[in-house]
Design a protein around this motif. Sequence first.
Motif, mmCIF file in Angstrom:
data_model
loop_
_atom_site.group_PDB
_atom_site.id
_atom_site.type_symbol
_atom_site.label_atom_id
_atom_site.label_comp_id
_atom_site.label_asym_id
_atom_site.label_seq_id
_atom_site.Cartn_x
_atom_site.Cartn_y
_atom_site.Cartn_z
ATOM 1 N N THR A 6 177.882 -111.250 12.142
ATOM 2 C CA THR A 6 178.475 -111.374 13.473
ATOM 3 C C THR A 6 177.461 -110.942 14.522
ATOM 4 O O THR A 6 176.767 -109.940 14.343
ATOM 5 N N VAL A 7 177.386 -111.702 15.605
ATOM 6 C CA VAL A 7 176.526 -111.357 16.735
ATOM 7 C C VAL A 7 177.416 -111.200 17.959
ATOM 8 O O VAL A 7 178.292 -112.028 18.224
ATOM 9 N N PHE A 8 177.203 -110.121 18.694
ATOM 10 C CA PHE A 8 177.948 -109.826 19.910
ATOM 11 C C PHE A 8 177.049 -110.091 21.108
ATOM 12 O O PHE A 8 175.895 -109.664 21.125
ATOM 13 N N VAL A 9 177.579 -110.781 22.109
ATOM 14 C CA VAL A 9 176.833 -111.073 23.330
ATOM 15 C C VAL A 9 177.553 -110.372 24.476
ATOM 16 O O VAL A 9 178.776 -110.439 24.583
ATOM 17 N N GLY A 10 176.791 -109.679 25.319
ATOM 18 C CA GLY A 10 177.417 -108.975 26.431
ATOM 19 C C GLY A 10 176.412 -108.172 27.213
ATOM 20 O O GLY A 10 175.274 -108.612 27.419
ATOM 21 N N THR A 11 176.834 -106.990 27.632
ATOM 22 C CA THR A 11 175.961 -106.135 28.432
ATOM 23 C C THR A 11 175.800 -104.781 27.759
ATOM 24 O O THR A 11 176.660 -104.335 26.994
ATOM 25 N N GLN A 12 174.691 -104.164 28.068
ATOM 26 C CA GLN A 12 174.374 -102.826 27.570
ATOM 27 C C GLN A 12 174.184 -101.924 28.775
ATOM 28 O O GLN A 12 173.568 -102.319 29.757
ATOM 29 N N THR A 13 174.720 -100.717 28.688
ATOM 30 C CA THR A 13 174.554 -99.735 29.755
ATOM 31 C C THR A 13 173.896 -98.495 29.172
ATOM 32 O O THR A 13 174.329 -97.990 28.132
ATOM 33 N N TYR A 14 172.832 -98.049 29.808
ATOM 34 C CA TYR A 14 172.206 -96.789 29.398
ATOM 35 C C TYR A 14 173.034 -95.643 29.958
ATOM 36 O O TYR A 14 173.335 -95.609 31.147
ATOM 37 N N LEU A 15 173.411 -94.697 29.100
ATOM 38 C CA LEU A 15 174.210 -93.563 29.523
ATOM 39 C C LEU A 15 173.298 -92.386 29.854
ATOM 40 O O LEU A 15 173.146 -92.025 31.005
ATOM 41 N N GLN A 16 172.708 -91.791 28.843
ATOM 42 C CA GLN A 16 171.733 -90.716 29.031
ATOM 43 C C GLN A 16 170.942 -90.550 27.738
ATOM 44 O O GLN A 16 171.425 -90.884 26.665
ATOM 45 N N GLY A 17 169.731 -90.097 27.858
ATOM 46 C CA GLY A 17 168.896 -89.918 26.672
ATOM 47 C C GLY A 17 168.791 -91.207 25.880
ATOM 48 O O GLY A 17 168.410 -92.232 26.418
ATOM 49 N N ASP A 18 169.175 -91.151 24.613
ATOM 50 C CA ASP A 18 169.147 -92.332 23.759
ATOM 51 C C ASP A 18 170.518 -92.986 23.601
ATOM 52 O O ASP A 18 170.693 -93.866 22.762
ATOM 53 N N GLU A 19 171.494 -92.565 24.419
ATOM 54 C CA GLU A 19 172.852 -93.098 24.313
ATOM 55 C C GLU A 19 173.011 -94.362 25.146
ATOM 56 O O GLU A 19 172.535 -94.446 26.274
ATOM 57 N N ARG A 20 173.706 -95.343 24.549
ATOM 58 C CA ARG A 20 173.995 -96.595 25.226
ATOM 59 C C ARG A 20 175.436 -96.981 24.944
ATOM 60 O O ARG A 20 176.004 -96.603 23.929
#
Length: 130
Positions: free
Chosen positions: A104-118
């Motif tokens: 399965t491949v998911f298409v969408g958006t990624q948001t950087y939260l802090q440090g290495d968290e997304r």
Amino acid sequence: MTEQKNYYFWLFIEQELRDLQPAFAKYFPEHHLEWDCENYWEWLTDDQGTPEIPWLNINRPHQFVEGDGGCYEEPLVVNFTSPTMDTAAVLALAQRVSNGLNTTVFVGTQTYLQGDERSYHIDYELEPEK
């Protein structure tokens, strides 16, 4: 100057990123993908780019012990920019990856939260076609 759009899709797969390099070379045939890593992340990238996809980065947290499997619960993220691709072209590319890797491949958006968290927002979920 043409506007660059940023695109994301991601998947979960129990394979080392280095082992996936030949597969991703098929999906991005005009790119010269090179593997590299740092303390937390590993990635495949092409610093030269093409007119259609000038910037490409495929990444996820890496294994500290190869074959350990600890990073497999993290998404492998394909992030790229393009001045020419539209949603239909991105979905077609993501579907080829889904079919080729049988996942399965998911298409969408990624948001950087802090440090290495997304965090991720799923717009489309693509299953491998039979």
